[in-house]
Design a protein around this motif. Structure first.
Motif, mmCIF file in Angstrom:
data_model
loop_
_atom_site.group_PDB
_atom_site.id
_atom_site.type_symbol
_atom_site.label_atom_id
_atom_site.label_comp_id
_atom_site.label_asym_id
_atom_site.label_seq_id
_atom_site.Cartn_x
_atom_site.Cartn_y
_atom_site.Cartn_z
ATOM 1 N N ALA A 197 0.828 -1.206 0.000
ATOM 2 C CA ALA A 197 0.000 0.000 0.000
ATOM 3 C C ALA A 197 0.864 1.258 0.000
ATOM 4 O O ALA A 197 0.547 2.250 -0.661
ATOM 5 C CB ALA A 197 -0.935 -0.005 1.212
ATOM 6 N N HIS A 198 1.973 1.215 0.732
ATOM 7 C CA HIS A 198 2.855 2.369 0.807
ATOM 8 C C HIS A 198 3.648 2.566 -0.481
ATOM 9 O O HIS A 198 3.851 3.706 -0.926
ATOM 10 C CB HIS A 198 3.828 2.207 1.984
ATOM 11 C CG HIS A 198 3.156 2.231 3.316
ATOM 12 N ND1 HIS A 198 3.636 1.518 4.400
ATOM 13 C CD2 HIS A 198 2.033 2.865 3.754
ATOM 14 C CE1 HIS A 198 2.849 1.727 5.439
ATOM 15 N NE2 HIS A 198 1.873 2.541 5.072
ATOM 16 N N GLU A 199 4.078 1.479 -1.097
ATOM 17 C CA GLU A 199 4.979 1.584 -2.238
ATOM 18 C C GLU A 199 4.271 1.615 -3.580
ATOM 19 O O GLU A 199 4.824 2.125 -4.557
ATOM 20 C CB GLU A 199 5.972 0.413 -2.211
ATOM 21 C CG GLU A 199 6.908 0.446 -1.007
ATOM 22 C CD GLU A 199 7.945 -0.659 -1.038
ATOM 23 O OE1 GLU A 199 7.879 -1.520 -1.956
ATOM 24 O OE2 GLU A 199 8.827 -0.673 -0.156
ATOM 25 N N HIS A 200 3.045 1.076 -3.648
ATOM 26 C CA HIS A 200 2.379 0.949 -4.946
ATOM 27 C C HIS A 200 0.993 1.583 -4.996
ATOM 28 O O HIS A 200 0.428 1.689 -6.083
ATOM 29 C CB HIS A 200 2.266 -0.527 -5.331
ATOM 30 C CG HIS A 200 3.593 -1.215 -5.459
ATOM 31 N ND1 HIS A 200 4.328 -1.202 -6.611
ATOM 32 C CD2 HIS A 200 4.315 -1.924 -4.555
ATOM 33 C CE1 HIS A 200 5.456 -1.884 -6.430
ATOM 34 N NE2 HIS A 200 5.467 -2.327 -5.186
ATOM 35 N N LEU A 201 0.435 1.976 -3.874
ATOM 36 C CA LEU A 201 -0.932 2.499 -3.857
ATOM 37 C C LEU A 201 -1.015 3.921 -3.329
ATOM 38 O O LEU A 201 -2.090 4.359 -2.915
ATOM 39 C CB LEU A 201 -1.837 1.590 -3.012
ATOM 40 C CG LEU A 201 -2.030 0.156 -3.492
ATOM 41 C CD1 LEU A 201 -2.934 -0.603 -2.522
ATOM 42 C CD2 LEU A 201 -2.618 0.139 -4.897
ATOM 43 N N SER A 202 0.086 4.638 -3.305
ATOM 44 C CA SER A 202 0.094 6.020 -2.809
ATOM 45 C C SER A 202 -0.327 6.109 -1.351
ATOM 46 O O SER A 202 -0.911 7.106 -0.914
ATOM 47 C CB SER A 202 -0.829 6.905 -3.667
ATOM 48 O OG SER A 202 -0.399 6.916 -5.008
ATOM 49 N N GLY A 203 -0.059 5.061 -0.576
ATOM 50 C CA GLY A 203 -0.368 5.086 0.846
ATOM 51 C C GLY A 203 0.609 5.957 1.616
ATOM 52 O O GLY A 203 1.804 5.996 1.302
ATOM 53 N N ASP A 204 0.106 6.655 2.605
ATOM 54 C CA ASP A 204 0.904 7.569 3.409
ATOM 55 C C ASP A 204 1.459 6.842 4.631
ATOM 56 O O ASP A 204 0.703 6.436 5.518
ATOM 57 C CB ASP A 204 0.031 8.754 3.841
ATOM 58 C CG ASP A 204 0.832 9.885 4.464
ATOM 59 O OD1 ASP A 204 1.991 9.665 4.851
ATOM 60 O OD2 ASP A 204 0.287 11.004 4.570
ATOM 61 N N GLN A 205 2.774 6.692 4.684
ATOM 62 C CA GLN A 205 3.386 6.009 5.819
ATOM 63 C C GLN A 205 3.208 6.779 7.122
ATOM 64 O O GLN A 205 3.236 6.184 8.200
ATOM 65 C CB GLN A 205 4.879 5.792 5.549
ATOM 66 C CG GLN A 205 5.164 4.809 4.427
ATOM 67 C CD GLN A 205 6.640 4.486 4.317
ATOM 68 O OE1 GLN A 205 7.434 4.837 5.195
ATOM 69 N NE2 GLN A 205 7.021 3.818 3.243
ATOM 70 N N LYS A 206 3.012 8.075 7.036
ATOM 71 C CA LYS A 206 2.840 8.871 8.245
ATOM 72 C C LYS A 206 1.416 8.791 8.785
ATOM 73 O O LYS A 206 1.163 9.158 9.928
ATOM 74 C CB LYS A 206 3.200 10.331 7.966
ATOM 75 C CG LYS A 206 4.671 10.551 7.647
ATOM 76 C CD LYS A 206 4.963 12.027 7.449
ATOM 77 C CE LYS A 206 6.438 12.265 7.166
ATOM 78 N NZ LYS A 206 6.733 13.705 6.966
ATOM 79 N N ARG A 207 0.487 8.350 7.948
ATOM 80 C CA ARG A 207 -0.912 8.243 8.358
ATOM 81 C C ARG A 207 -1.422 6.836 8.060
ATOM 82 O O ARG A 207 -2.294 6.628 7.221
ATOM 83 C CB ARG A 207 -1.764 9.299 7.644
ATOM 84 C CG ARG A 207 -1.437 10.728 8.027
ATOM 85 C CD ARG A 207 -2.368 11.700 7.330
ATOM 86 N NE ARG A 207 -2.175 11.670 5.871
ATOM 87 C CZ ARG A 207 -3.036 12.178 4.998
ATOM 88 N NH1 ARG A 207 -4.155 12.748 5.420
ATOM 89 N NH2 ARG A 207 -2.776 12.126 3.692
ATOM 90 N N THR A 208 -0.833 5.876 8.750
ATOM 91 C CA THR A 208 -1.239 4.480 8.626
ATOM 92 C C THR A 208 -1.806 4.032 9.967
ATOM 93 O O THR A 208 -1.178 4.223 11.012
ATOM 94 C CB THR A 208 -0.045 3.592 8.228
ATOM 95 O OG1 THR A 208 0.388 3.965 6.913
ATOM 96 C CG2 THR A 208 -0.432 2.121 8.214
ATOM 97 N N TYR A 209 -3.006 3.460 9.935
ATOM 98 C CA TYR A 209 -3.746 3.129 11.154
ATOM 99 C C TYR A 209 -4.147 1.660 11.142
ATOM 100 O O TYR A 209 -4.189 1.010 10.101
ATOM 101 C CB TYR A 209 -4.998 4.010 11.254
ATOM 102 C CG TYR A 209 -4.744 5.467 10.967
ATOM 103 C CD1 TYR A 209 -4.143 6.288 11.916
ATOM 104 C CD2 TYR A 209 -5.096 6.027 9.736
ATOM 105 C CE1 TYR A 209 -3.903 7.635 11.649
ATOM 106 C CE2 TYR A 209 -4.861 7.368 9.456
ATOM 107 C CZ TYR A 209 -4.257 8.172 10.411
ATOM 108 O OH TYR A 209 -4.008 9.487 10.151
ATOM 109 N N ILE A 210 -4.470 1.159 12.326
ATOM 110 C CA ILE A 210 -4.934 -0.221 12.440
ATOM 111 C C ILE A 210 -6.129 -0.274 13.373
ATOM 112 O O ILE A 210 -6.160 0.400 14.408
ATOM 113 C CB ILE A 210 -3.803 -1.163 12.932
ATOM 114 C CG1 ILE A 210 -4.293 -2.616 12.959
ATOM 115 C CG2 ILE A 210 -3.260 -0.722 14.288
ATOM 116 C CD1 ILE A 210 -3.183 -3.635 13.182
#
Length: 319
Positions: A197-210
């Motif tokens: 998600a971070h590397e291929h889907l424009s996911g934000d590593q600073k705003r990752t939640y669980i």
């Protein structure tokens, strides 16, 4: 339609080979004239090879409205871990994951939640042999996205038990930190999904939640404890955290909002307090605990249907 293509993910000694991505359903076009230029939300099935047993499986990837319009935009990532009742083979059973949680809210109820939502499915293991529920459930009963409108929500349980509150469990040392054959068994897979998600889907590593419910609540505590550096916030629902898991979460200062049903007959409310008191004492401004005293185990229906939950997540970002 955005194609995710093929890729290989490395995870130290273990790796996932992702086979491809397909759309689950036809996308619906905006009906509001004012939003004619809005790119519709998408729900995709992402194929991968599980490091747990080498099987070919799939997980859901929800892409929010207007995803892909700006190639430079980074999107918040929300990893959702379902409960015990939604286990499956990651193929024909995957739709069970749509029954509850943020994925249900975003896709079935068509709420504009601005997250890339990652929703995997926990393997069945031997649960069908010990629990008749898994052999009796029907995929056709899973709520589905409608072309027009949304389905009625299933009302939460209304226990007749009086609301009296409970005393905290005095000793947790003899209680296991995790439930049998839970999300910890697919830890490497979950890490690879976030990496993709971070590397291929424009996911934000600073705003990752669980977040997760019931079994997924326990899984949320586990992942937050093992990898607090990955998440900007964690929100376990209807699952208590064992005191032995709290050290890394407290040390990292990870914001946590835990939810419980005060009348939950499955997950005793008194077990929540020992671990949460450790967090509260270490990080009083980063720890929340909300008990819905009138709710039973399905407290998640109210939590995920609300709006403050998602706003709280988005209010946190890693430095």
């Amino acid at each position: 339609m955005i194609s995710l293509g093929k890729y290989i993910l490395g995870l130290s000694a273990a790796s996932l080979l992702v086979l491809g991505c397909t759309s689950l359903t036809h996308e619906t076009k905006p009906t509001n004239a004012a939003s004619v230029d809005t790119l519709p939300a998408q729900l995709k099935r992402q194929a991968y090879i599980s490091t747990q047993d080498g099987s070919e499986r799939e997980y859901f990837v929800y892409l929010p409205q207007n995803y892909g319009r700006d190639a430079n935009q980074r999107w918040p990532v929300l990893l959702f871990l379902h409960g015990n009742g939604e286990r499956g083979d990651g193929k024909k059973d995957l739709d069970f994951v749509l029954t509850h949680g943020p994925i249900y809210e975003a896709w079935v109820q068509k709420r504009d939640l601005p997250f890339i939502i990652i929703s995997p499915q926990l393997p069945l293991y031997d649960f069908p042999e010990t629990n008749a529920y898994f052999n009796e459930r029907r995929i056709e009963d899973v709520p589905q996205r409608r072309a027009v409108g949304v389905p009625a929500r299933v009302p939460h349980n209304t226990p007749a038990t009086p609301m009296t509150g409970k005393q905290a469990t005095a000793h947790m040392a003899n209680r296991p930190a995790l439930l049998p054959k839970g999300w910890e068994t697919v830890e490497a897979d979950l890490l690879a999904m976030l990496k993709h998600a971070h590397e291929h889907l424009s996911g934000d590593q600073k705003r990752t939640y669980i977040t997760g419910l019931s079994y997924g609540g326990f899984g949320t505590w586990f992942m937050a404890s093992q990898h607090p550096e990955l998440f900007a916030a964690a929100a376990p629902v209807a699952g208590w955290g064992h005191p032995s898991l709290m050290g890394p979460i407290a040390q990292a200062g990870l914001p946590v909002w835990c939810f419980a049903g005060g009348l939950d007959p499955v997950i005793p409310i008194e077990h929540f307090y020992p671990g949460l008191n450790i967090l509260r004492d270490a990080n009083p401004h980063a720890t929340r605990f909300t008990v819905h005293e009138d709710m039973a185990h399905d407290v998640w229906r109210r939590v995920y249907a609300g709006g403050d939950f998602y706003q709280w997540l988005l209010g946190h970002s890693k430095p």
